[in-house]
Design a protein around this motif. Sequence first.
Motif, mmCIF file in Angstrom:
data_model
loop_
_atom_site.group_PDB
_atom_site.id
_atom_site.type_symbol
_atom_site.label_atom_id
_atom_site.label_comp_id
_atom_site.label_asym_id
_atom_site.label_seq_id
_atom_site.Cartn_x
_atom_site.Cartn_y
_atom_site.Cartn_z
ATOM 1 N N THR A 64 -8.777 -45.416 -7.335
ATOM 2 C CA THR A 64 -9.036 -46.294 -8.477
ATOM 3 C C THR A 64 -10.182 -45.691 -9.296
ATOM 4 O O THR A 64 -11.011 -44.936 -8.777
ATOM 5 C CB THR A 64 -9.404 -47.724 -8.024
ATOM 6 O OG1 THR A 64 -10.538 -47.655 -7.177
ATOM 7 C CG2 THR A 64 -8.246 -48.392 -7.300
ATOM 8 N N ASP A 65 -10.206 -46.009 -10.569
ATOM 9 C CA ASP A 65 -11.208 -45.402 -11.456
ATOM 10 C C ASP A 65 -12.633 -45.660 -10.992
ATOM 11 O O ASP A 65 -13.464 -44.758 -10.998
ATOM 12 C CB ASP A 65 -11.030 -45.894 -12.896
ATOM 13 C CG ASP A 65 -9.876 -45.203 -13.597
ATOM 14 O OD1 ASP A 65 -9.546 -44.061 -13.218
ATOM 15 O OD2 ASP A 65 -9.305 -45.803 -14.521
ATOM 16 N N TRP A 66 -12.937 -46.893 -10.588
ATOM 17 C CA TRP A 66 -14.323 -47.177 -10.221
ATOM 18 C C TRP A 66 -14.744 -46.358 -9.003
ATOM 19 O O TRP A 66 -15.875 -45.875 -8.956
ATOM 20 C CB TRP A 66 -14.583 -48.671 -10.042
ATOM 21 C CG TRP A 66 -14.115 -49.281 -8.756
ATOM 22 C CD1 TRP A 66 -12.935 -49.918 -8.545
ATOM 23 C CD2 TRP A 66 -14.816 -49.301 -7.515
ATOM 24 N NE1 TRP A 66 -12.860 -50.335 -7.238
ATOM 25 C CE2 TRP A 66 -14.011 -49.973 -6.584
ATOM 26 C CE3 TRP A 66 -16.053 -48.820 -7.093
ATOM 27 C CZ2 TRP A 66 -14.391 -50.178 -5.258
ATOM 28 C CZ3 TRP A 66 -16.431 -49.018 -5.775
ATOM 29 C CH2 TRP A 66 -15.610 -49.693 -4.878
ATOM 30 N N VAL A 67 -13.855 -46.187 -8.031
ATOM 31 C CA VAL A 67 -14.189 -45.388 -6.841
ATOM 32 C C VAL A 67 -14.400 -43.931 -7.241
ATOM 33 O O VAL A 67 -15.367 -43.293 -6.812
ATOM 34 C CB VAL A 67 -13.085 -45.508 -5.763
ATOM 35 C CG1 VAL A 67 -13.336 -44.540 -4.611
ATOM 36 C CG2 VAL A 67 -12.990 -46.942 -5.253
ATOM 37 N N ARG A 68 -13.536 -43.409 -8.078
ATOM 38 C CA ARG A 68 -13.672 -42.018 -8.530
ATOM 39 C C ARG A 68 -14.964 -41.827 -9.326
ATOM 40 O O ARG A 68 -15.633 -40.801 -9.191
ATOM 41 C CB ARG A 68 -12.440 -41.624 -9.332
ATOM 42 C CG ARG A 68 -11.194 -41.570 -8.432
ATOM 43 C CD ARG A 68 -9.912 -41.436 -9.189
ATOM 44 N NE ARG A 68 -9.882 -40.203 -9.960
ATOM 45 C CZ ARG A 68 -9.034 -39.969 -10.945
ATOM 46 N NH1 ARG A 68 -8.155 -40.874 -11.304
ATOM 47 N NH2 ARG A 68 -9.071 -38.827 -11.580
ATOM 48 N N ASN A 69 -15.326 -42.832 -10.146
ATOM 49 C CA ASN A 69 -16.576 -42.749 -10.912
ATOM 50 C C ASN A 69 -17.789 -42.717 -9.991
ATOM 51 O O ASN A 69 -18.703 -41.901 -10.179
ATOM 52 C CB ASN A 69 -16.701 -43.940 -11.864
ATOM 53 C CG ASN A 69 -15.732 -43.888 -13.012
ATOM 54 O OD1 ASN A 69 -15.144 -42.858 -13.313
ATOM 55 N ND2 ASN A 69 -15.535 -45.028 -13.647
ATOM 56 N N VAL A 70 -17.806 -43.599 -9.010
ATOM 57 C CA VAL A 70 -18.940 -43.675 -8.082
ATOM 58 C C VAL A 70 -19.062 -42.381 -7.285
ATOM 59 O O VAL A 70 -20.155 -41.835 -7.128
ATOM 60 C CB VAL A 70 -18.800 -44.900 -7.147
ATOM 61 C CG1 VAL A 70 -19.805 -44.850 -6.007
ATOM 62 C CG2 VAL A 70 -18.958 -46.195 -7.955
#
Length: 137
Positions: A64-70
């Motif tokens: 998911t985008d948020w996991v990849r961002n973090v």
Amino acid sequence: MAGPPAGAKQFNKVAVRLAGHRFPPIWAVVRHRGRSSGKDYATPVAVIATPSTFLIGLPWGRRTDWVRNVRAAGGCTIRWKGHEFLCTEPTFVDQGVAVEAAHGLTRRMIRSREMAGGFLQLTRAPAPERSAMQSGW
């Protein structure tokens, strides 16, 4: 693996306003920056807190985008129970780690269902005090 349901974005708009406060204590807000856009995001999540970490279930997987961002940033800020925490060392862990960290009803719920993406574990420390104007949130 299926992605979030169609109504997730609408739910998140409401949930992000409720999460991170003293009640309900299981909900927190992950504040992260987009990998390519540089835009600031706030994502509501359910957390399991230990004295030194947060564990976040990944029902929609690890991509998911948020996991990849973090993961790309090496960390994020989490607002939980009315306090900000600087979180680093994002690491994927399995369900056993979460079961050991959880208590009571949360532990029983984790044991009873498989979390497809596992859990994201973040090392936490209180964030330095900043004014709302400085934080950009």
